[in-house]
Design an enzyme around this catalytic site. Structure first.
Site, PDB file in Angstrom:
ATOM      1  N   GLU A 128     -35.389   7.614  36.529  1.00  0.00           N
ATOM      2  CA  GLU A 128     -36.695   6.956  36.679  1.00  0.00           C
ATOM      3  C   GLU A 128     -37.671   8.033  37.118  1.00  0.00           C
ATOM      4  O   GLU A 128     -37.568   8.552  38.220  1.00  0.00           O
ATOM      5  CB  GLU A 128     -36.607   5.833  37.723  1.00  0.00           C
ATOM      6  CG  GLU A 128     -35.682   4.698  37.321  1.00  0.00           C
ATOM      7  CD  GLU A 128     -36.178   3.949  36.098  1.00  0.00           C
ATOM      8  OE1 GLU A 128     -37.406   3.768  35.939  1.00  0.00           O
ATOM      9  OE2 GLU A 128     -35.335   3.560  35.262  1.00  0.00           O
ATOM     10  N   CYS A 188     -45.294   6.130  41.631  1.00  0.00           N
ATOM     11  CA  CYS A 188     -45.109   6.411  40.209  1.00  0.00           C
ATOM     12  C   CYS A 188     -45.942   5.442  39.385  1.00  0.00           C
ATOM     13  O   CYS A 188     -46.305   5.723  38.257  1.00  0.00           O
ATOM     14  CB  CYS A 188     -43.635   6.301  39.857  1.00  0.00           C
ATOM     15  SG  CYS A 188     -42.927   4.749  40.390  1.00  0.00           S
TER      16      CYS A 188
HETATM   17  P1  NAI Z   1     -38.317  15.344  43.132  1.00  0.00           P
HETATM   18  O1  NAI Z   1     -37.846  15.309  41.720  1.00  0.00           O
HETATM   19  O2  NAI Z   1     -38.881  16.596  43.649  1.00  0.00           O
HETATM   20  O3  NAI Z   1     -37.124  14.957  44.103  1.00  0.00           O
HETATM   21  C1  NAI Z   1     -36.385  13.785  43.942  1.00  0.00           C
HETATM   22  C2  NAI Z   1     -35.008  13.995  44.525  1.00  0.00           C
HETATM   23  O4  NAI Z   1     -34.299  14.943  43.744  1.00  0.00           O
HETATM   24  C3  NAI Z   1     -35.013  14.543  45.952  1.00  0.00           C
HETATM   25  O5  NAI Z   1     -33.999  13.910  46.692  1.00  0.00           O
HETATM   26  C4  NAI Z   1     -34.695  16.010  45.738  1.00  0.00           C
HETATM   27  O6  NAI Z   1     -34.086  16.594  46.839  1.00  0.00           O
HETATM   28  C5  NAI Z   1     -33.750  15.936  44.575  1.00  0.00           C
HETATM   29  N1  NAI Z   1     -33.623  17.163  43.778  1.00  0.00           N
HETATM   30  C6  NAI Z   1     -34.531  18.151  43.613  1.00  0.00           C
HETATM   31  N2  NAI Z   1     -34.032  19.114  42.812  1.00  0.00           N
HETATM   32  C7  NAI Z   1     -32.785  18.725  42.448  1.00  0.00           C
HETATM   33  C8  NAI Z   1     -31.765  19.283  41.624  1.00  0.00           C
HETATM   34  N3  NAI Z   1     -31.932  20.435  40.992  1.00  0.00           N
HETATM   35  N4  NAI Z   1     -30.628  18.586  41.479  1.00  0.00           N
HETATM   36  C9  NAI Z   1     -30.448  17.415  42.098  1.00  0.00           C
HETATM   37  N5  NAI Z   1     -31.366  16.841  42.899  1.00  0.00           N
HETATM   38  C10 NAI Z   1     -32.526  17.493  43.070  1.00  0.00           C
HETATM   39  O7  NAI Z   1     -39.336  14.127  43.278  1.00  0.00           O
HETATM   40  P2  NAI Z   1     -40.137  13.674  44.572  1.00  0.00           P
HETATM   41  O8  NAI Z   1     -41.277  14.602  44.779  1.00  0.00           O
HETATM   42  O9  NAI Z   1     -39.220  13.416  45.707  1.00  0.00           O
HETATM   43  O10 NAI Z   1     -40.671  12.239  44.118  1.00  0.00           O
HETATM   44  C11 NAI Z   1     -41.837  12.043  43.422  1.00  0.00           C
HETATM   45  C12 NAI Z   1     -41.541  11.813  41.947  1.00  0.00           C
HETATM   46  O11 NAI Z   1     -40.740  10.666  41.776  1.00  0.00           O
HETATM   47  C13 NAI Z   1     -42.784  11.556  41.131  1.00  0.00           C
HETATM   48  O12 NAI Z   1     -42.725  12.275  39.934  1.00  0.00           O
HETATM   49  C14 NAI Z   1     -42.735  10.072  40.867  1.00  0.00           C
HETATM   50  O13 NAI Z   1     -43.445   9.665  39.728  1.00  0.00           O
HETATM   51  C15 NAI Z   1     -41.275   9.839  40.748  1.00  0.00           C
HETATM   52  N6  NAI Z   1     -40.966   8.434  40.986  1.00  0.00           N
HETATM   53  C16 NAI Z   1     -40.618   7.634  39.921  1.00  0.00           C
HETATM   54  C17 NAI Z   1     -40.380   6.290  40.093  1.00  0.00           C
HETATM   55  C18 NAI Z   1     -39.955   5.424  38.949  1.00  0.00           C
HETATM   56  O14 NAI Z   1     -39.466   4.335  39.191  1.00  0.00           O
HETATM   57  N7  NAI Z   1     -40.129   5.844  37.710  1.00  0.00           N
HETATM   58  C19 NAI Z   1     -40.532   5.667  41.404  1.00  0.00           C
HETATM   59  C20 NAI Z   1     -40.903   6.575  42.456  1.00  0.00           C
HETATM   60  C21 NAI Z   1     -41.104   7.911  42.228  1.00  0.00           C
END
Ligand code: NAI
Ligand code: MG
Length: 516
Positions: free
Chosen positions: A288, A322
Site C-alpha cells: 500500500e 496517503c
Molecule cells: P517508508 O517507505 O519510508 O517507510 C515505511 C516502512 O518501511 C518503515 O517501517 C521503514 O522503516 C521501512 N523500510 C524502509 N526501507 C526499507 C527497506 N529497504 N526494507 C524494508 N523496510 C524498509 O514510508 P514512510 O515515510 O514511513 O510512510 C509514508 C509513506 O507511506 C507515504 O508514501 C504514504 O503515501 C504511504 N502510505 C500509504 C498508505 C496506503 O494505504 N496506500 C497509507 C499510509 C501511508
C-alpha cells in the site's frame, strides 16, 4: 460465538468540556512517562537490546517521548523462529478462539483510548481529533477482522458434488510473515496489518516505523495482555534498511504486508521475487503505497461544502496522509471563486504544538520538514505561491499551510507525492479535462468530485481511476468496513484494508478429494 454486529467506533470531537478534561489529563499522564524505555517483544517475552531508538516529539524535538530497544539480525532470526514455532499450533486454533483474542484486544484498546490518543499527539504531532479518529480505526480493524474471519472457518468453500467422491475445499493460513508499517497511521495501520493475517491463523513479525516506536510498544502491551500465545505476534523495531530489508529477504518469510513509500515498496517487490537460498515458496507481497490525490470542483458545486472538504482533506494531519488532497483541479468558471474561498479559510488555520489541539501540528520529523520545504522551493519555480511557503518559528517542525495556484498538470508539485501541507491548484477548461488531469499521474489512491451535475458524478464514478472515490465529501478518513481502502496503479496492490476480501490475501485454499 455470539457477538453484536460490527459498528464503527465513534470519533471523539472534544466538543464537551468533559472530553477535553479527559484529554488534558491523558496528555499529562503521557508526559509524565516521557523517557520510559520499552523492550522488544519476542516469543512472548519482553527482551532488551544494547542499541535503542529514541522517539521524539515533533512539536518539541528536544523531548524524548520514549526509547525502544533496537533489533538487529540476531533478533530478526529469533523472531522468525518464534513465529514459525507458534504457527504450528496457532494455525489449528478454532476460528472463534482466535477471533476472541482480537475482540479482547479491542476492548483493552478502548479502555486505554485517551492514553493512546495522547501518545499519538506527542509522538507524531496529531491534533486531538485526528488522534481520536486513528485510535477508533485501530479498534475497528480488530473488531471487523474478528468477525470477518468467521466467514473462512472450515468448511466454508462451496464445491460442486461429484459422484462416488467426497470433495471439499477449505482455507488454510500461509505461515509466518512480516509486517512493515509507516509512521503516519502508527496505531491503525500497524494494528490492522497484523490483525488481518493473525486472525486467520498466520503469525507475524512486525516492524514499526522508526519515528513511532512508542505507540507500537503500547499496542504490544495490549496484545500481550489480551493473551496471544507466545510467538504469534512479535515486535521488532529497527531500521528499515537494516532489519526491515533483512526480514523481507529472509528465506523463512512467507509473506510481506507493507504500507509505505513507493520507493521502498518497489524495492520490496523486487526483493521478494529473488529466491533466497533455502526458500521453499513464492512470497506473497501486499503493498500500500503513495498517492497524489486530487479533488475536482466544477462550476455547479456547492462551493461552501467543497471549501470545507478541501481544507480538511489537504491540511488535516498536515497533509501527511496517503489519502490527502494534494491537487485541486478547478474548471474555468469554478477557479476564481473556489481559490478565493480556500485561500480565505486557509489563511485562518492555526499552526502550533499538537498538544494545544491546533488546526495543524508539526510535520513528523526533521526529514519530513526538509522534504516538504524542498518541494516548496521547487513549487516556487512552477506555480504562483499564494499562501504559506515557509517554516514557522518555534522548536517544532512547523510549516505554514501552503497553496500554489496556476500549477501546470505536469509540474513536479502536481506529480510527485510531497506528504505535507502543500496544495497545488490546477486550472482546466471543463470536466472532461479535469478527469484527464486527475488521472494523469502514476498514482490512483483517492480522489474526489464536488458537483451538482448528475452526469459529471456518474462519469467520475466510471472514469476517475482511483481505489477510493468520494463524491461531494472529503477524500480522507475511510471507515473500516464501510469504505474498503487501497489504491490502483503505483499506489499499490489494492489490498483493500478494512474490506470483506482482505483476509483472503493471507489464506490459501486446499482441495481434498476422497474416493469411496
Ligand atoms: P517508508 O517507505 O519510508 O517507510 C515505511 C516502512 O518501511 C518503515 O517501517 C521503514 O522503516 C521501512 N523500510 C524502509 N526501507 C526499507 C527497506 N529497504 N526494507 C524494508 N523496510 C524498509 O514510508 P514512510 O515515510 O514511513 O510512510 C509514508 C509513506 O507511506 C507515504 O508514501 C504514504 O503515501 C504511504 N502510505 C500509504 C498508505 C496506503 O494505504 N496506500 C497509507 C499510509 C501511508
Ligand atoms: Mg516522533
Amino acid at each position: 460465538m455470539t457477538v453484536e454486529p460490527f459498528r464503527n467506533q465513534p470519533v471523539e470531537t472534544f466538543a464537551t468540556e468533559e472530553a477535553r478534561r479527559e484529554m488534558r489529563e491523558a496528555l499529562k499522564r503521557v508526559r509524565s512517562e516521557f523517557g520510559r524505555h520499552y523492550p522488544l517483544y519476542l516469543g512472548g517475552e519482553w527482551v532488551d537490546t544494547k542499541d535503542q531508538i529514541a522517539s521524539r516529539n515533533p512539536s518539541a524535538p528536544s523531548q524524548v517521548v520514549g526509547t525502544v530497544a533496537k533489533a538487529g539480525k540476531a533478533e530478526a532470526e529469533a523472531a522468525l523462529e518464534a513465529a514459525w514455532k507458534a504457527f504450528k499450533t496457532w494455525k489449528d486454533w478454532p476460528q472463534e478462539d482466535r477471533s476472541r483474542l482480537l475482540l479482547k484486544a479491542a476492548a483493552l484498546m478502548k479502555r486505554r483510548r485517551r492514553e493512546l490518543e495522547a501518545t499519538l499527539v506527542y509522538e507524531i504531532g496529531k491534533s486531538w481529533v485526528e488522534a481520536s479518529a486513528e485510535v477508533a480505526e485501530a479498534i475497528d480493524f480488530l473488531e471487523y477482522y474478528a468477525r470477518q474471519a468467521l466467514k473462512y472457518k472450515y468448511p466454508s468453500v462451496e464445491v460442486v458434488p461429484y459422484p462416488g467422491e467426497d470433495n471439499e475445499s477449505f482455507y488454510i493460513p500461509l505461515g509466518a510473515g512480516v509486517v512493515i508499517a509507516p509512521w503516519n497511521f502508527p496505531i491503525a495501520i500497524f494494528t490492522g496489518m497484523m490483525a488481518g493475517p493473525v486472525v486467520v491463523g498466520n503469525t507475524v513479525v512486525a516492524k514499526p516505523a522508526e519515528d513511532t516506536v512508542v505507540i507500537a510498544a503500547k499496542v504490544f502491551e495490549i496484545l500481550h495482555e489480551a493473551g496471544f500465545p507466545p510467538g504469534v505476534v512479535n515486535l521488532l523495531p529497527g531500521e528499515g534498511k537494516e532489519v526491515g530489508a533483512y526480514l523481507v529477504e529472509h528465506p523463512r518469510t512467507r509473506f510481506v504486508n507493507f504500507t509505505g513509500s513507493l520507493e521502498v515498496g518497489l524495492w520490496i517487490q523486487e526483493a521478494v521475487s529473488r529466491l533466497a537460498p533455502g526458500q521453499r515458496w513464492i512470497k506473497r507481497v501486499f503493498l500500500e503505497l503513495g498517492g497524489k490525490d486530487a479533488i475536482i470542483v466544477d462550476e455547479t458545486a456547492d462551493l461552501e461544502a467543497a471549501t470545507e472538504g478541501i481544507l480538511v482533506s489537504a491540511y488535516g494531519f498536515q497533509g501527511q496522509k496517503c489519502s490527502a488532497a494534494s491537487r485541486l483541479i478547478l474548471t474555468e468558471k469554478a477557479y476564481e471563486p473556489v481559490l478565493e474561498r480556500v485561500l480565505r479559510r486557509a489563511e485562518r488555520l492555526v499552526v502550533g504544538p499538537a498538544e494545544e489541539n491546533p488546526d495543524l501540528g508539526p510535520v513528523a520529523s526533521k526529514a519530513q520538514e526538509e522534504k516538504v520545504l524542498s518541494y516548496i522551493e521547487v513549487g516556487k519555480g512552477e506555480g504562483r505561491l499564494v499562501l504559506g511557503g515557509r517554516r514557522l518559528e518555534g522548536e517544532g517542525y512547523f510549516i505554514a499551510p501552503t497553496l500554489f495556484a496556476e500549477v501546470p498538470p505536469e509540474a513536479r508539485i502536481a506529480q510527485e507525492e510531497i506528504f505535507g501541507p502543500v496544495l497545488s491548484v490546477i486550472r482546466v477548461k471543463d470536466f472532461g479535462e479535469a478527469l484527464e488531469v486527475a488521472n494523469g499521474t502514476v498514482y490512483g489512491l483517492t480522489g474526489g468530485v464536488y458537483s451538482r451535475k448528475r452526469e459529471h458524478l456518474e462519469r467520475a464514478r466510471r472514469e476517475f481511476h482511483v481505489g477510493n472515490l468520494y463524491l461531494n465529501r472529503k477524500i480522507t478518513g475511510a471507515l473500516v468496513g464501510v469504505q474498503p481502502f487501497g489504491g490502483f496503479n503505483l499506489s499499490g496492490t489494492d489490498t483493500k484494508a478494512g474490506g470483506p476480501d482482505y483476509l483472503l490475501h493471507f489464506l490459501q485454499m486446499k482441495s481434498v478429494a476422497e474416493r469411496f
